[in-house]
Design an enzyme around this catalytic site. Structure first.
Site, PDB file in Angstrom:
ATOM      1  N   ASP A   1       0.823  -1.207   0.000  1.00  0.00           N
ATOM      2  CA  ASP A   1       0.000   0.000   0.000  1.00  0.00           C
ATOM      3  C   ASP A   1       0.862   1.265   0.000  1.00  0.00           C
ATOM      4  O   ASP A   1       2.089   1.205   0.102  1.00  0.00           O
ATOM      5  CB  ASP A   1      -1.006  -0.008   1.164  1.00  0.00           C
ATOM      6  CG  ASP A   1      -0.351   0.058   2.528  1.00  0.00           C
ATOM      7  OD1 ASP A   1       0.701   0.709   2.667  1.00  0.00           O
ATOM      8  OD2 ASP A   1      -0.897  -0.531   3.474  1.00  0.00           O
ATOM      9  N   PHE A   2       0.202   2.395  -0.115  1.00  0.00           N
ATOM     10  CA  PHE A   2       0.854   3.693  -0.304  1.00  0.00           C
ATOM     11  C   PHE A   2       1.906   3.979   0.765  1.00  0.00           C
ATOM     12  O   PHE A   2       2.983   4.506   0.472  1.00  0.00           O
ATOM     13  CB  PHE A   2      -0.228   4.790  -0.298  1.00  0.00           C
ATOM     14  CG  PHE A   2       0.272   6.164  -0.636  1.00  0.00           C
ATOM     15  CD1 PHE A   2       0.599   6.508  -1.936  1.00  0.00           C
ATOM     16  CD2 PHE A   2       0.398   7.133   0.349  1.00  0.00           C
ATOM     17  CE1 PHE A   2       1.063   7.782  -2.251  1.00  0.00           C
ATOM     18  CE2 PHE A   2       0.846   8.411   0.051  1.00  0.00           C
ATOM     19  CZ  PHE A   2       1.178   8.735  -1.259  1.00  0.00           C
TER      20      PHE A   2
END
Length: 278
Positions: free
Chosen positions: A134-135
């Site tokens: 994820d980011f």
């Protein structure tokens, strides 16, 4: 999976394996649905449905299920020409050190940095991400030109280990660590760490090394949040048999040599061309 380099034997093996890479002109026939999926149109099942619906043509004729296609054939979907991509016979594999703030996507409408912009450019095939981060998560990302290798490493039935270094604000008790090994209940089902080890820390921050065999959305973070602990840093350091190289800086990649790719394919139980061994 790193192999020692420099010996005459390894150089000879690499030359032999490199010779197994095929040019576009040398690629043989491929099942139409597989070729379309590799070209990024959709999944193989989606492509089978499109073919069954008579929406795909090859060289001017409506294709049927079971049809094959080769480089040079004109493939159209709903009358629009499809740009076909073709895999090398010997897969390519890249290890990338993802930075926090990078997206694992090919295109972002907001113009943010994507990991695919950092990779070597390909002309006759495409990079496939083996799983995602994820980011706000950093660490090891694996990319390959082999869809079969990517599937072998990410499909739940293979239970591929993922290892993370986790920094949290606070500290788990021994009882909580035991519970995480046995399994806890999250909103989307049970979850557990195959292993969890305390790695020390400074002040109120503590580091843990954790291993799990699945990659559900924000799973590691949610498992610590189950005990009211906030993850302040999360880095993947291993995926299956592949480990993040210690000298690989953030935002950099390392492409495996031919002998290293061969070792990966053998470890995954695949032939050189990606097919499963019988």
């Amino acid at each position: 999976m790193r192999q020692r380099a420099g010996s005459q034997h390894e150089v000879a093996v690499q030359k032999q394996l490199r010779a197994k890479r095929l040019t576009t002109e040398q690629v043989g026939e491929e099942r139409l649905q597989k070729a379309l999926a590799f070209s990024g149109i959709g999944s193989r099942r989606d492509m089978e449905e499109l073919i069954a619906a008579a929406r795909v043509s090859v060289n001017g004729k409506i294709a049927e299920l079971g049809a094959k296609v080769k480089p040079g054939d004109e493939v159209r979907l709903d009358g629009k020409r499809v740009t076909m991509r073709w895999p090398d016979r010997l897969a390519r594999v890249v290890l990338y050190h993802k930075q926090e703030g990078e997206l694992v996507t090919r295109d972002d409408p907001q113009g943010r940095v994507t990991v695919f912009e950092r990779l070597p450019r390909l002309t006759s095939s495409k990079w496939i991400a083996v799983g995602r981060l994820d980011f706000n998560t950093s660490g090891l990302l694996i990319f390959t030109t082999s869809g079969d290798l990517a599937n072998q490493m990410t499909h739940p039935r293979f239970e591929m280990e993922r290892e993370y270094a986790v920094r949290v604000l606070g500290e788990l008790t021994e009882e909580q660590m035991t519970e995480l090994r046995k399994g806890i209940e999250l909103d989307d089902g049970p979850a557990k760490f195959t292993s969890i080890r305390a790695q020390g820390g400074e002040g109120t921050n503590r580091w843990y090394s954790v291993v799990l065999k699945e990659g559900r959305n924000r799973e590691v973070r949610r498992m610590f949040e189950h005990y009211g602990l906030t993850v302040s840093r999360l880095m993947r350091v291993r995926f299956g048999a592949l480990t993040l190289p210690g000298r690989l800086k953030r935002g950099q990649f390392y492409e495996l040599s031919e002998t290293e790719v061969l070792a990966v394919m053998k470890w995954a139980g695949l032939k050189l061309n990606g097919e499963a061994k019988e």
